[in-house]
Scaffold this active site. Structure first.
Site, PDB file in Angstrom:
ATOM      1  N   GLU A 275      23.844  61.981 -18.509  1.00  0.00           N
ATOM      2  CA  GLU A 275      24.734  61.699 -17.377  1.00  0.00           C
ATOM      3  C   GLU A 275      23.898  61.295 -16.181  1.00  0.00           C
ATOM      4  OE1 GLU A 275      28.026  64.585 -16.797  1.00  0.00           O
ATOM      5  OE2 GLU A 275      27.414  65.388 -18.725  1.00  0.00           O
TER       6      GLU A 275
ATOM      7  N   ASP B 179      40.585  79.684  -2.756  1.00  0.00           N
ATOM      8  CA  ASP B 179      41.043  81.026  -2.345  1.00  0.00           C
ATOM      9  C   ASP B 179      39.877  81.986  -2.124  1.00  0.00           C
ATOM     10  OD1 ASP B 179      43.383  79.768  -2.984  1.00  0.00           O
ATOM     11  OD2 ASP B 179      44.026  81.191  -4.514  1.00  0.00           O
TER      12      ASP B 179
ATOM     13  N   HIS C 123      33.528  62.651  -7.600  1.00  0.00           N
ATOM     14  CA  HIS C 123      33.173  62.097  -8.907  1.00  0.00           C
ATOM     15  C   HIS C 123      33.491  60.610  -8.884  1.00  0.00           C
ATOM     16  CE1 HIS C 123      32.886  61.340 -13.165  1.00  0.00           C
ATOM     17  NE2 HIS C 123      32.434  62.568 -13.351  1.00  0.00           N
TER      18      HIS C 123
ATOM     19  N   ARG D  53      25.244  61.166  -8.670  1.00  0.00           N
ATOM     20  CA  ARG D  53      26.655  60.936  -8.373  1.00  0.00           C
ATOM     21  C   ARG D  53      26.938  60.504  -6.936  1.00  0.00           C
ATOM     22  NH1 ARG D  53      29.785  65.684 -11.235  1.00  0.00           N
ATOM     23  NH2 ARG D  53      29.137  64.680 -13.165  1.00  0.00           N
TER      24      ARG D  53
ATOM     25  N   HIS E 268      35.615  66.333  -6.374  1.00  0.00           N
ATOM     26  CA  HIS E 268      35.350  66.911  -7.699  1.00  0.00           C
ATOM     27  C   HIS E 268      34.744  68.309  -7.624  1.00  0.00           C
ATOM     28  CE1 HIS E 268      34.359  66.865 -11.943  1.00  0.00           C
ATOM     29  NE2 HIS E 268      33.066  66.979 -11.706  1.00  0.00           N
TER      30      HIS E 268
ATOM     31  N   ARG F  83      25.051  68.031  -6.500  1.00  0.00           N
ATOM     32  CA  ARG F  83      24.825  68.666  -7.800  1.00  0.00           C
ATOM     33  C   ARG F  83      24.480  67.650  -8.880  1.00  0.00           C
ATOM     34  NH1 ARG F  83      28.342  69.768 -12.268  1.00  0.00           N
ATOM     35  NH2 ARG F  83      30.062  68.846 -11.097  1.00  0.00           N
TER      36      ARG F  83
HETATM   37  P1  FAD Z   1      37.020  77.842 -12.582  1.00  0.00           P
HETATM   38  O1  FAD Z   1      36.719  77.445 -13.955  1.00  0.00           O
HETATM   39  O2  FAD Z   1      37.693  76.857 -11.714  1.00  0.00           O
HETATM   40  O3  FAD Z   1      37.901  79.151 -12.628  1.00  0.00           O
HETATM   41  C1  FAD Z   1      38.440  79.699 -11.451  1.00  0.00           C
HETATM   42  C2  FAD Z   1      39.390  80.786 -11.850  1.00  0.00           C
HETATM   43  O4  FAD Z   1      39.803  81.510 -10.692  1.00  0.00           O
HETATM   44  C3  FAD Z   1      40.679  80.278 -12.477  1.00  0.00           C
HETATM   45  O5  FAD Z   1      41.024  81.172 -13.516  1.00  0.00           O
HETATM   46  C4  FAD Z   1      41.704  80.378 -11.352  1.00  0.00           C
HETATM   47  O6  FAD Z   1      43.038  80.497 -11.756  1.00  0.00           O
HETATM   48  C5  FAD Z   1      41.220  81.646 -10.688  1.00  0.00           C
HETATM   49  N1  FAD Z   1      41.635  81.827  -9.297  1.00  0.00           N
HETATM   50  C6  FAD Z   1      41.475  80.974  -8.259  1.00  0.00           C
HETATM   51  N2  FAD Z   1      41.975  81.544  -7.140  1.00  0.00           N
HETATM   52  C7  FAD Z   1      42.435  82.773  -7.495  1.00  0.00           C
HETATM   53  C8  FAD Z   1      43.056  83.824  -6.791  1.00  0.00           C
HETATM   54  N3  FAD Z   1      43.355  83.744  -5.488  1.00  0.00           N
HETATM   55  N4  FAD Z   1      43.387  84.949  -7.463  1.00  0.00           N
HETATM   56  C9  FAD Z   1      43.143  85.058  -8.799  1.00  0.00           C
HETATM   57  N5  FAD Z   1      42.565  84.079  -9.517  1.00  0.00           N
HETATM   58  C10 FAD Z   1      42.213  82.954  -8.856  1.00  0.00           C
HETATM   59  N6  FAD Z   1      30.758  70.912 -14.756  1.00  0.00           N
HETATM   60  C11 FAD Z   1      29.780  70.801 -15.679  1.00  0.00           C
HETATM   61  O7  FAD Z   1      28.735  71.456 -15.578  1.00  0.00           O
HETATM   62  N7  FAD Z   1      29.967  69.981 -16.754  1.00  0.00           N
HETATM   63  C12 FAD Z   1      31.090  69.245 -16.933  1.00  0.00           C
HETATM   64  O8  FAD Z   1      31.218  68.532 -17.914  1.00  0.00           O
HETATM   65  C13 FAD Z   1      32.096  69.327 -15.963  1.00  0.00           C
HETATM   66  N8  FAD Z   1      33.232  68.585 -16.067  1.00  0.00           N
HETATM   67  C14 FAD Z   1      34.231  68.783 -15.179  1.00  0.00           C
HETATM   68  C15 FAD Z   1      35.438  68.112 -15.356  1.00  0.00           C
HETATM   69  C16 FAD Z   1      36.508  68.360 -14.513  1.00  0.00           C
HETATM   70  C17 FAD Z   1      37.811  67.636 -14.711  1.00  0.00           C
HETATM   71  C18 FAD Z   1      36.364  69.283 -13.452  1.00  0.00           C
HETATM   72  C19 FAD Z   1      37.515  69.576 -12.531  1.00  0.00           C
HETATM   73  C20 FAD Z   1      35.156  69.929 -13.252  1.00  0.00           C
HETATM   74  C21 FAD Z   1      34.094  69.685 -14.103  1.00  0.00           C
HETATM   75  N9  FAD Z   1      32.870  70.341 -13.952  1.00  0.00           N
HETATM   76  C22 FAD Z   1      31.898  70.208 -14.884  1.00  0.00           C
HETATM   77  C23 FAD Z   1      32.733  71.378 -12.945  1.00  0.00           C
HETATM   78  C24 FAD Z   1      32.945  72.726 -13.630  1.00  0.00           C
HETATM   79  O9  FAD Z   1      33.950  72.599 -14.596  1.00  0.00           O
HETATM   80  C25 FAD Z   1      33.345  73.799 -12.650  1.00  0.00           C
HETATM   81  O10 FAD Z   1      32.507  73.800 -11.543  1.00  0.00           O
HETATM   82  C26 FAD Z   1      33.241  75.161 -13.347  1.00  0.00           C
HETATM   83  O11 FAD Z   1      34.035  75.149 -14.499  1.00  0.00           O
HETATM   84  C27 FAD Z   1      33.685  76.241 -12.404  1.00  0.00           C
HETATM   85  O12 FAD Z   1      33.784  77.437 -13.127  1.00  0.00           O
HETATM   86  P2  FAD Z   1      34.277  78.737 -12.364  1.00  0.00           P
HETATM   87  O13 FAD Z   1      34.365  79.807 -13.366  1.00  0.00           O
HETATM   88  O14 FAD Z   1      33.448  78.937 -11.161  1.00  0.00           O
HETATM   89  O15 FAD Z   1      35.725  78.339 -11.804  1.00  0.00           O
HETATM   90  C1  SIN Z   2      31.768  64.609 -16.236  1.00  0.00           C
HETATM   91  O1  SIN Z   2      31.995  64.824 -17.431  1.00  0.00           O
HETATM   92  O2  SIN Z   2      31.581  63.481 -15.773  1.00  0.00           O
HETATM   93  C2  SIN Z   2      31.716  65.760 -15.290  1.00  0.00           C
HETATM   94  C3  SIN Z   2      30.418  66.423 -15.403  1.00  0.00           C
HETATM   95  C4  SIN Z   2      30.162  67.323 -14.242  1.00  0.00           C
HETATM   96  O3  SIN Z   2      30.955  67.402 -13.304  1.00  0.00           O
HETATM   97  O4  SIN Z   2      29.115  67.966 -14.259  1.00  0.00           O
END
Ligand code: FAD
Ligand code: SIN
Length: 555
Positions: A120, A224, A245, A291, A352, A387
């Site tokens: 990537e 939040d 993104h 990016r 993103h 990032r």
């Molecule tokens: P999240 O996975 O967002 O989980 C947050 C959790 O908190 C959820 O369960 C939500 O419901 C809960 N929550 C939020 N507020 C509250 C509240 N007030 N009370 C209770 N629960 C709450 N990163 C990579 O490294 N590789 C990738 O390929 C990649 N692709 C991506 C593709 C997309 C479409 C997106 C949107 C992001 C991508 N990212 C990628 C970024 C990565 O997915 C996220 O940064 C990562 O998954 C965040 O994980 P997390 O556990 O911190 O939060």
């Molecule tokens: C993507 O698949 O392009 C997202 C990867 C990332 O956000 O790290």
């Protein structure tokens, strides 16, 4: 001895959020005692669940830790914390092994060889482990299954964290009075506010893409945890570094649909409306530049041409490869009437990822005792000003592990019973007046549009000041309403995105340079001294030398 009030729940550890960070943490911490995960919607619903590209780790014999470290530092544009980056990168292979242990099935090279590694933007090597183009869904599913099977873990769906609770509010005194000891949580089904108390509280609430009108993020991403931490007095850093993104699908019916950067990793290129490639004019790494550079180049092309999008071109790639490597993307494009392998796919940048967040140390401790932050909600020093792709999932599992070790050493404040003397007011739901959904919807739309129009990829002081005025006015109105009505999820989320919008603008205004994801026409160049922007409630905004600032005092 008085019995716990019905609305009070006590656990060793309270985790808010069920994405990769919260679930990985829960699985490790549960070895030491009961862990309660609260999550505001269905447990799968998270950014994690939609991750496509994969998780970066130097596992190939052609790769090494140093190259992964350097790629991360270059993308971060001088603001990464190198010692932390190095530790995370070196832990990569072992963190991947642990995911394999939960049953995650990363794609393999044909013929049963090693992992099929993707590439990537910003990566100089193939190092992205993936599960075709549904990596996040596979990881989320496996971690959830492991959590659901664990006797020490309970996951409460439809439970939304509202505010953090200090020891003094829970009747604790001495050094415990100042600790974060729990959270008020709204049970969305009963509409009651439950008081959760715990020896340690872990924020794993993800990012805040919904602050912007166009985003790749799911609806849960309303910042939040960032807002709760700010209101409780924790330090936040680098909120101006919002990652856009480069390639979200441009289609009237597509909401938040990302076309993974891994597609460019397999050879797709960006073209403009005249069919001309443009990235090599903007960056030596062309279509695989970091990016920030790609999103800015697209923004520039769109402004110069007046066209609403650019295109991702895969026509020169073998159709069979495209269909087997990206089956989900091909199917999604088909649903929108597009042949991904056979015609240019219209794409635009969209908000993103939040590179800043709640400031944490190497143990995931925030500046408030008792409060930890992991995953996208945290600012750990890994991402700096931009990032590197696929480092987010790696960071989440790395700091989940660090936090689990640290939490195990936290003092025990609560036994199985609630301490005597919790003020009744803490347990009472707010007054039962209900706010009109129309008001929420109007402010919600206006705020996100202002952020999109004035606080986007290219910024300037005048526009940021206009944004500040508008966003602050919305935030104040929402806060006033919020004080006199019962908390509804919609109103709480609106209050949170309004607060985050204001904090992002304040941080952007404070940065006297362009760096990474923050590009301003007023200061197009980077200043030499690397600084983080630091913001905390009740203290004027400051910039401090990166990570060598004195420990901030607790108000
Ligand atoms: P999240 O996975 O967002 O989980 C947050 C959790 O908190 C959820 O369960 C939500 O419901 C809960 N929550 C939020 N507020 C509250 C509240 N007030 N009370 C209770 N629960 C709450 N990163 C990579 O490294 N590789 C990738 O390929 C990649 N692709 C991506 C593709 C997309 C479409 C997106 C949107 C992001 C991508 N990212 C990628 C970024 C990565 O997915 C996220 O940064 C990562 O998954 C965040 O994980 P997390 O556990 O911190 O939060
Ligand atoms: C993507 O698949 O392009 C997202 C990867 C990332 O956000 O790290």
């Amino acid at each position: 001895m008085p019995q716990p009030a019905a609305e009070t729940v006590v656990s060793r550890c309270l985790v808010i959020g069920s994405g990769i960070a919260g679930l990985q943490f829960a699985l490790l911490a549960a070895e030491g005692g009961p862990v309660r995960v609260v999550t505001k919607k269905e447990s799968r619903e998270s950014s994690t669940n939609y991750a496509q590209g994969g998780i970066a780790a130097a596992v190939s014999p052609l790769d090494d830790f140093e190259t992964h470290v350097q790629d991360t530092l270059i993308a971060g544009d001088g603001l990464c914390r190198e010692d932390v980056v190095r530790k995370m990168v070196e832990a990569g292979p072992h963190l991947i092994d642990r995911l394999l242990g939960y049953g995650v099935e990363f794609s393999r090279d044909p013929g049963g060889g090693g992992f099929a590694l993707g590439r990537e933007g910003g990566h100089t090597q193939r190092r992205v482990l993936h599960c075709r183009d549904l990596t996040g869904s596979e990881i989320e599913g496996r971690l959830l299954a492991a959590c659901n099977a664990h006797a020490n873990i309970s996951v409460d769906e439809d439970h939304m964290g509202l505010e953090l609770v200090r020891g003094s509010e829970a009747g604790l005194s001495g050094s415990a009075a100042d600790r974060i000891v729990g959270a008020r949580v709204l049970d969305r089904r009963t509409r009651r506010v439950v008081l959760h108390l715990a020896d340690a509280v872990v924020l794993a609430t993800g990012g805040c893409g919904k602050v912007y009108l166009y985003t790749s993020n799911p609806d849960i991403a309303t910042g939040d945890g960032l807002a709760m931490a700010y209101r409780a007095g924790a330090e936040l850093r680098n909120l101006e570094f919002v990652q856009f993104h480069p390639t979200c699908l441009y289609h009237a019916e597509a909401k938040s649909f990302l076309i993974s950067e891994a597609v460019r990793g397999e050879g797709a290129v960006l073209i403009n409306h005249r069919g001309v490639r443009f990235m090599s004019r903007h960056h030596p790494q062309a279509d695989l530049a970091p990016r920030d550079a790609v999103a800015r180049a697209i923004d520039q092309e769109m402004k110069a041409s007046g066209e609403p999008c650019v295109y991702l071109d895969l026509r020169h790639l073998e159709r069979a490869m495209v269909e087997s490597r990206f089956p989900n993307l091909v199917a999604a494009c088909r649903r929108f009437g597009l042949d991904m392998a056979g015609e240019p796919v219209p794409v635009v940048p969209a908000a993103h990822y939040m590179c800043g967040g709640v400031a944490t140390d190497l143990e995931a401790r925030t500046t408030l005792p008792g409060l930890f932050a992991i995953g996208e909600v945290a600012c750990t020093g890994i991402h700096g000003a931009n990032r590197l792709a696929s480092n987010s999932l790696l960071e989440a599992v790395y700091f989940a592990e660090r936090a689990a070790v640290a939490v195990a050493a936290e003092p025990r404040l609560f036994g199985p019973r609630v301490p005597v003397g919790i003020p009744a007011a803490t347990l009472k739901p707010a007054a039962e007046t209900v706010v009109s959904p129309v008001v929420v919807e109007h402010d919600w739309d206006e705020l996100r549009r202002v952020m999109w129009d004035y606080v986007g990829i290219v910024r300037d002081r005048e526009r940021l000041e206009i944004a500040l005025g508008r966003v602050r006015a919305i935030r104040r109105t929402v806060e006033t309403v919020r004080r006199r009505v019962a908390p509804t999820p919609e109103l709480v989320e609106l209050a949170n995105i309004a607060l985050l919008g204001e904090l992002i603008v304040i941080c952007a205004l404070s940065r006297p340079e362009s760096r990474g994801l923050h590009y301003t026409l007023d200061h197009p160049l980077r200043l030499e001294s690397a600084v983080d922007s630091v913001i905390r409630r009740g203290r004027p905004l400051g910039t401090e030398s990166c990570w060598d600032a004195p420990e901030p005092s607790l108000d």
